[in-house]
Design a protein around this motif. Structure first.
Motif, short mmCIF file in Angstrom:
data_model
loop_
_atom_site.label_atom_id
_atom_site.label_comp_id
_atom_site.label_asym_id
_atom_site.label_seq_id
_atom_site.Cartn_x
_atom_site.Cartn_y
_atom_site.Cartn_z
N ALA A 59 55.15 44.79 25.41
CA ALA A 59 55.25 43.37 25.04
C ALA A 59 54.88 42.52 26.25
O ALA A 59 55.35 42.77 27.36
N LEU A 60 54.05 41.52 26.01
CA LEU A 60 53.69 40.55 27.03
C LEU A 60 54.31 39.22 26.62
O LEU A 60 53.92 38.64 25.60
N VAL A 61 55.30 38.77 27.40
CA VAL A 61 56.13 37.63 27.02
C VAL A 61 55.90 36.47 27.98
O VAL A 61 55.72 36.66 29.18
N GLY A 62 55.94 35.26 27.43
CA GLY A 62 55.82 34.06 28.25
C GLY A 62 55.68 32.84 27.36
O GLY A 62 55.38 32.96 26.16
N GLU A 63 55.87 31.66 27.93
CA GLU A 63 55.74 30.44 27.15
C GLU A 63 54.27 30.12 26.92
O GLU A 63 53.37 30.75 27.48
N SER A 64 53.99 29.12 26.10
CA SER A 64 52.62 28.72 25.81
C SER A 64 51.91 28.30 27.10
O SER A 64 52.49 27.61 27.95
N GLY A 65 50.67 28.75 27.25
CA GLY A 65 49.90 28.41 28.43
C GLY A 65 50.08 29.36 29.60
O GLY A 65 49.52 29.12 30.68
N SER A 66 50.84 30.44 29.41
CA SER A 66 51.09 31.36 30.52
C SER A 66 49.93 32.34 30.75
O SER A 66 49.91 33.02 31.78
N GLY A 67 49.01 32.44 29.79
CA GLY A 67 47.86 33.33 29.97
C GLY A 67 47.90 34.57 29.10
O GLY A 67 47.05 35.45 29.23
N ALA A 222 48.31 52.92 20.93
CA ALA A 222 48.79 52.11 22.04
C ALA A 222 48.73 50.65 21.58
O ALA A 222 47.69 50.21 21.08
N ILE A 223 49.84 49.92 21.71
CA ILE A 223 49.89 48.55 21.19
C ILE A 223 50.32 47.58 22.29
O ILE A 223 51.29 47.81 23.00
N LEU A 224 49.56 46.49 22.40
CA LEU A 224 49.97 45.35 23.22
C LEU A 224 50.48 44.28 22.27
O LEU A 224 49.74 43.80 21.41
N TYR A 225 51.75 43.92 22.41
CA TYR A 225 52.38 42.93 21.54
C TYR A 225 52.63 41.66 22.34
O TYR A 225 53.46 41.63 23.25
N ILE A 226 51.88 40.61 22.01
CA ILE A 226 52.00 39.33 22.73
C ILE A 226 52.92 38.41 21.95
O ILE A 226 52.78 38.24 20.73
N THR A 227 53.90 37.84 22.64
CA THR A 227 54.87 36.99 21.97
C THR A 227 55.51 36.02 22.95
O THR A 227 55.51 36.26 24.17
N HIS A 228 56.04 34.92 22.42
CA HIS A 228 56.87 34.04 23.24
C HIS A 228 58.35 34.27 22.94
O HIS A 228 59.21 33.64 23.54
N ASP A 229 58.62 35.17 21.99
CA ASP A 229 59.98 35.46 21.55
C ASP A 229 60.47 36.73 22.24
O ASP A 229 60.18 37.85 21.80
N ILE A 230 61.21 36.58 23.31
CA ILE A 230 61.65 37.74 24.08
C ILE A 230 62.66 38.58 23.30
O ILE A 230 62.79 39.79 23.54
N ALA A 231 63.33 38.00 22.31
CA ALA A 231 64.27 38.78 21.49
C ALA A 231 63.53 39.81 20.65
O ALA A 231 63.97 40.96 20.51
N SER A 232 62.38 39.44 20.09
CA SER A 232 61.61 40.40 19.29
C SER A 232 60.99 41.47 20.18
O SER A 232 60.78 42.61 19.75
N ALA A 233 60.73 41.14 21.44
CA ALA A 233 60.20 42.14 22.37
C ALA A 233 61.22 43.25 22.59
O ALA A 233 60.88 44.43 22.65
N ARG A 234 62.49 42.87 22.68
CA ARG A 234 63.54 43.87 22.86
C ARG A 234 63.61 44.80 21.65
O ARG A 234 63.80 46.02 21.78
N TYR A 235 63.44 44.24 20.46
CA TYR A 235 63.54 45.03 19.24
C TYR A 235 62.33 45.95 19.06
O TYR A 235 62.48 47.11 18.65
#
Length: 363
Positions: A59-67, A222-235
């Motif tokens: 999971a790649l997590v960050g707010e909007s505009g983080s890249g 192999a999956i890259l999951y991009i999200t701003h929701d860090i809770a879903s990254a944990r799941y």
């Protein structure tokens, strides 16, 4: 749908790797800057390392505009990179439009955020999937059987109910499942999912994430999951990487990163997530939260890019770029933060630079 060779490939094998990946977007000059020799650029991604392995979700997590989305497009080679390297099975790749790109796209597929925008509204689902199968020579001797197999794989059953419909006749979740099926038509080894559930109703997000998890396990993807929701990254993810203003700031096992966050920015993300147990503001954690807006990526701050917002900033944070520092007993958990450098903390008081930054912003 995967080849016998792929099915026998060991889980954990490195499929795709970014090494020092960098992307700067040139900024158009205004009339005032026409005669200037300096060409400004948006520093969207700077010196990022990322590894995708078979049977694992990162999971790649960050707010909007983080890249985050820029990273996905770089890995898909939809954007030319400014610097760094992309390796597929350990071999450097630098593809161009044409047959070479088609070969790369057969192994690395992208799922876009908006399923309606990624599907042509004037064509049926049959057209979208048939075209993908034919482009990658995966239609076999019986196209209809291949089409049914794709829709069954993404739980759109019975397939004949969906094949001759147009995208606008499907729900958001169904459209995203069609987009996933189209990606699977290439029989890829890696999926780059750019916020695949952010535009879906909350009630159906879990179903799409469970589908991707099932595909990961059955097809050894192999999956890259991009999200701003860090809770879903944990799941959903095995590993979580946190990105801020174009740079990686923390990474490690998803459970460790989300339950024991190290970097002040990661703590900010977790504090910002909705929590039914936290009905009112918790004054005890206010000191750990940042404030202000993300920095300009045309002229990013020196040192740590988070220091203008960080309540724990020290003088060194404003001048020196942090290095990756291993944290605690959890293997692979790291943060790019001077708070975990004992010599720096001993010489400088955490938060000593934050007051100066706050006073400067008020003046």
């Amino acid at each position: 749908m995967t080849s016998t060779q792929d099915a026998k490939a060991p889980a954990g094998e490195v499929v795709l790797e970014a090494i020092g990946l960098t992307k700067h977007f040139p900024v158009r000059r205004s009339l005032r800057g026409l005669f200037s020799k300096q060409q400004n650029a948006v520093h969207a991604v700077d010196d990022v390392n990322l590894t995708l392995r078979r049977g694992h979700v990162v999971a790649l997590v960050g707010e909007s505009g983080s890249g985050k989305s820029t990273m996905a497009r770089l890995l898909a080679q939809l954007y030319p990179r400014t610097g760094g390297d992309i390796q597929l099975h350990g071999k450097s790749t630098h593809v161009r439009p044409g047959r070479q790109f088609r070969g790369y796209a057969a192994r690395v597929q992208m799922i876009f955020q908006d399923p309606f925008a990624s599907l042509n509204p004037v064509h049926t689902i049959r057209y979208h999937l048939s075209r993908a199968l034919k482009i990658h020579d995966n239609a076999g001797d019986d196209l209809e059987t291949a089409l049914h197999g794709l829709l069954n794989r993404v739980a759109l059953t019975p397939p004949e109910r969906y094949l001759d419909k147009f995208p606008h006749e499907l729900s958001g979740g169904q459209r995203q499942r069609v987009a996933i099926a189209r990606a699977l038509a290439a029989e890829p080894e890696a999926l780059l999912a750019d916020e695949p559930v952010s535009m879906l109703d909350v009630s159906i997000r879990l179903g799409v994430l469970n589908l991707l998890r099932d595909l990961k396990e059955r097809l050894n993807l192999a999956i890259l999951y991009i999200t701003h929701d860090i809770a879903s990254a944990r799941y959903f993810a095995d590993e979580t990487m946190v990105m801020y203003a174009g740079r990686m700031v923390e990474g490690g096992d998803s459970e460790t990163v989300t339950q024991s966050p190290a970097h002040p920015y990661t703590r900010l993300l977790i504090d910002s997530a909705p929590d039914p147990d936290r009905l009112t503001g918790d004054t005890d954690t206010l000191q750990d939260r940042g404030s202000g807006e993300p920095p300009s990526l045309i002229h990013p701050p020196s040192g740590c890019r988070f220091h203008p917002r960080c309540p724990m900033a020290m003088p060194r944070c404003t001048t020196d770029l942090p290095v990756k520092i291993e944290i605690g007993d959890a293997p692979g958990h790291w943060a790019a933060c001077w708070l975990f450098d004992e010599a720096t903390v001993a010489a400088q008081q955490p938060g000593s630079a934050a007051a100066g930054v706050a006073e400067e912003g008020q003046s």
